[in-house]
Scaffold this motif. Structure first.
Motif, short mmCIF file in Angstrom:
data_model
loop_
_atom_site.label_atom_id
_atom_site.label_comp_id
_atom_site.label_asym_id
_atom_site.label_seq_id
_atom_site.Cartn_x
_atom_site.Cartn_y
_atom_site.Cartn_z
N ILE A 170 0.85 -1.19 0.00
CA ILE A 170 0.00 0.00 0.00
C ILE A 170 0.88 1.24 0.00
O ILE A 170 1.70 1.43 0.90
CB ILE A 170 -0.93 0.03 1.23
N ALA A 171 0.75 2.05 -1.04
CA ALA A 171 1.48 3.31 -1.11
C ALA A 171 0.57 4.41 -0.59
O ALA A 171 -0.49 4.68 -1.17
CB ALA A 171 1.89 3.61 -2.55
N GLN A 172 0.97 5.02 0.51
CA GLN A 172 0.21 6.13 1.07
C GLN A 172 0.78 7.42 0.51
O GLN A 172 1.96 7.73 0.70
CB GLN A 172 0.31 6.13 2.60
N LEU A 173 -0.03 8.18 -0.21
CA LEU A 173 0.41 9.42 -0.82
C LEU A 173 0.22 10.60 0.13
O LEU A 173 -0.54 10.50 1.10
CB LEU A 173 -0.34 9.65 -2.13
N THR A 174 0.89 11.69 -0.15
CA THR A 174 0.85 12.85 0.74
C THR A 174 -0.51 13.53 0.78
O THR A 174 -0.77 14.34 1.68
CB THR A 174 1.92 13.88 0.34
N ASN A 175 -1.40 13.21 -0.17
CA ASN A 175 -2.75 13.79 -0.14
C ASN A 175 -3.74 12.88 0.59
O ASN A 175 -4.94 13.13 0.59
CB ASN A 175 -3.25 14.07 -1.56
N GLY A 176 -3.23 11.79 1.21
CA GLY A 176 -4.07 10.90 1.99
C GLY A 176 -4.64 9.73 1.23
O GLY A 176 -5.31 8.87 1.82
N ILE A 177 -4.38 9.65 -0.08
CA ILE A 177 -4.89 8.53 -0.87
C ILE A 177 -3.97 7.31 -0.70
O ILE A 177 -2.75 7.43 -0.75
CB ILE A 177 -4.96 8.91 -2.37
N ASN A 178 -4.57 6.14 -0.52
CA ASN A 178 -3.84 4.88 -0.46
C ASN A 178 -4.03 4.11 -1.75
O ASN A 178 -5.17 3.89 -2.18
CB ASN A 178 -4.31 4.02 0.72
N GLN A 184 6.55 -5.80 -4.25
CA GLN A 184 7.14 -5.67 -2.93
C GLN A 184 7.94 -4.37 -2.87
O GLN A 184 8.18 -3.72 -3.89
CB GLN A 184 8.04 -6.88 -2.62
N GLN A 185 8.39 -3.98 -1.69
CA GLN A 185 8.99 -2.67 -1.51
C GLN A 185 10.30 -2.49 -2.29
O GLN A 185 10.54 -1.43 -2.86
CB GLN A 185 9.23 -2.39 -0.02
N ARG A 186 11.15 -3.51 -2.34
CA ARG A 186 12.45 -3.35 -3.00
C ARG A 186 12.32 -2.95 -4.47
O ARG A 186 12.96 -1.99 -4.90
CB ARG A 186 13.30 -4.62 -2.85
N PRO A 187 11.53 -3.67 -5.28
CA PRO A 187 11.36 -3.22 -6.67
C PRO A 187 10.69 -1.86 -6.80
O PRO A 187 10.92 -1.14 -7.77
CB PRO A 187 10.53 -4.33 -7.32
N ILE A 188 9.89 -1.50 -5.81
CA ILE A 188 9.26 -0.17 -5.83
C ILE A 188 10.34 0.90 -5.66
O ILE A 188 10.35 1.91 -6.36
CB ILE A 188 8.18 -0.04 -4.73
N PHE A 189 11.28 0.67 -4.74
CA PHE A 189 12.38 1.61 -4.54
C PHE A 189 13.20 1.76 -5.82
O PHE A 189 13.61 2.87 -6.19
CB PHE A 189 13.29 1.13 -3.40
N THR A 190 13.45 0.64 -6.51
CA THR A 190 14.23 0.67 -7.75
C THR A 190 13.53 1.51 -8.81
O THR A 190 14.16 2.34 -9.48
CB THR A 190 14.44 -0.76 -8.29
#
Length: 276
Positions: A170-178, A184-190
């Motif tokens: 779940i990516a929580q954005l700064t405007n409050g949207i999920n 998984q997190q590692r490929p997201i970071f890449t």
């Protein structure tokens, strides 16, 4: 006499008719929507509920920073486009909107842009980030439909939550949207890192003011300073942006012209159909 009844709302407090702004039907404020107010930690926003609350528009707004584009519908032919404070439901697929994004911001076609970016990043990628000088978007394919992408603005990711290897992150954005991301997190970071470098390439090509080469990429791109964005850009500076200033558009034109010539030659070499 009220002519357009559907453009009026009955105010709960004073019971007087209150005219509804036409724009609110297509681009309502997030805080006015039940789906947004019902949001739960570590769960994506309820798109089915959101769908009930929005009027379907024929186009997205590309002049405002996009936070996410989420495909929707039985065949994913519609998309939710989230901005800082508002949302639109657009009668176009997320992939089509990504192509329109490139044309509206850079006047580039998708295939030529893709080949140019692969050249700059020195990596053959199918899922490529798209960017303008202000922000970028990362594509994440859907497990149920690998050719359809959900697009997320990496510069507005507040946090990432994972509950297991088989569940979406779940990516929580700064405007409050999920937003649910099937990675998984590692490929997201890449992918975030690639998107930030892409953002840097485009911004450097368009905004040519002198910059200290040791300036952090976080500051140069003017993205949100969150735990996640700081982690991804910790060791990235302006000098780490691939290539040189003003090279991207020049290389794009070379590749675009080569593709046009290639297609023309292929068309010329096709056998002519015989008259029956």
């Amino acid at each position: 006499m009220i002519e357009d009844v559907d453009e009026y709302l009955l105010h709960v407090d004073d019971k007087k008719p209150k005219k509804k702004n036409r724009n609110e039907a297509f681009t309502p404020n997030l805080c006015h929507l039940l789906a947004y107010r019902m949001k739960q930690p570590n769960r994506p926003i309820d798109l089915a509920q959101l769908y009930k609350e929005l009027s379907i528009s024929t186009q997205a707004n590309f002049k405002e920073e996009i936070y996410a584009i989420i495909p929707y519908g039985e065949r994913y032919t519609q998309s939710f486009v989230f901005y800082k404070d508002t949302v639109r439901l657009v009668d176009s697929s997320a992939n089509v909107l990504a192509e329109k994004f490139l044309y509206n911001h850079l006047f580039m076609d998708f295939e030529s842009y893709k080949r140019t970016l692969n050249f700059f990043l020195n990596k053959e990628m199918n899922a490529i980030p798209i960017s303008c000088s202000k922000f970028s978007l990362i594509p994440f394919s859907l497990t149920s439909k690998p050719t359809i992408y959900c697009w997320v603005n990496p510069g507005r990711i507040e946090n990432l939550y994972s509950q297991g290897s088989t569940t979406p992150t779940i990516a929580q954005l700064t405007n409050g949207i999920n937003v649910g991301i099937e990675r998984q997190q590692r490929p997201i970071f890449t992918r975030m890192k690639r998107a930030f470098l892409t953002h840097g390439i485009i911004k450097r090509d368009i905004e040519t003011q002198p910059v200290n080469v040791t300036m952090s990429l976080l500051e140069y791109l003017n993205i949100s300073s969150t735990k996640i964005t700081r982690k991804v850009t910790k060791n990235l500076q302006y000098q780490h942006i691939p290539g040189f200033a003003l090279n991207f558009h020049q290389k794009y034109q070379e590749i675009h012209d080569a593709i046009v010539i290639e297609k023309w030659l292929d068309a010329k070499s096709l056998p002519k159909s015989e008259n029956v």
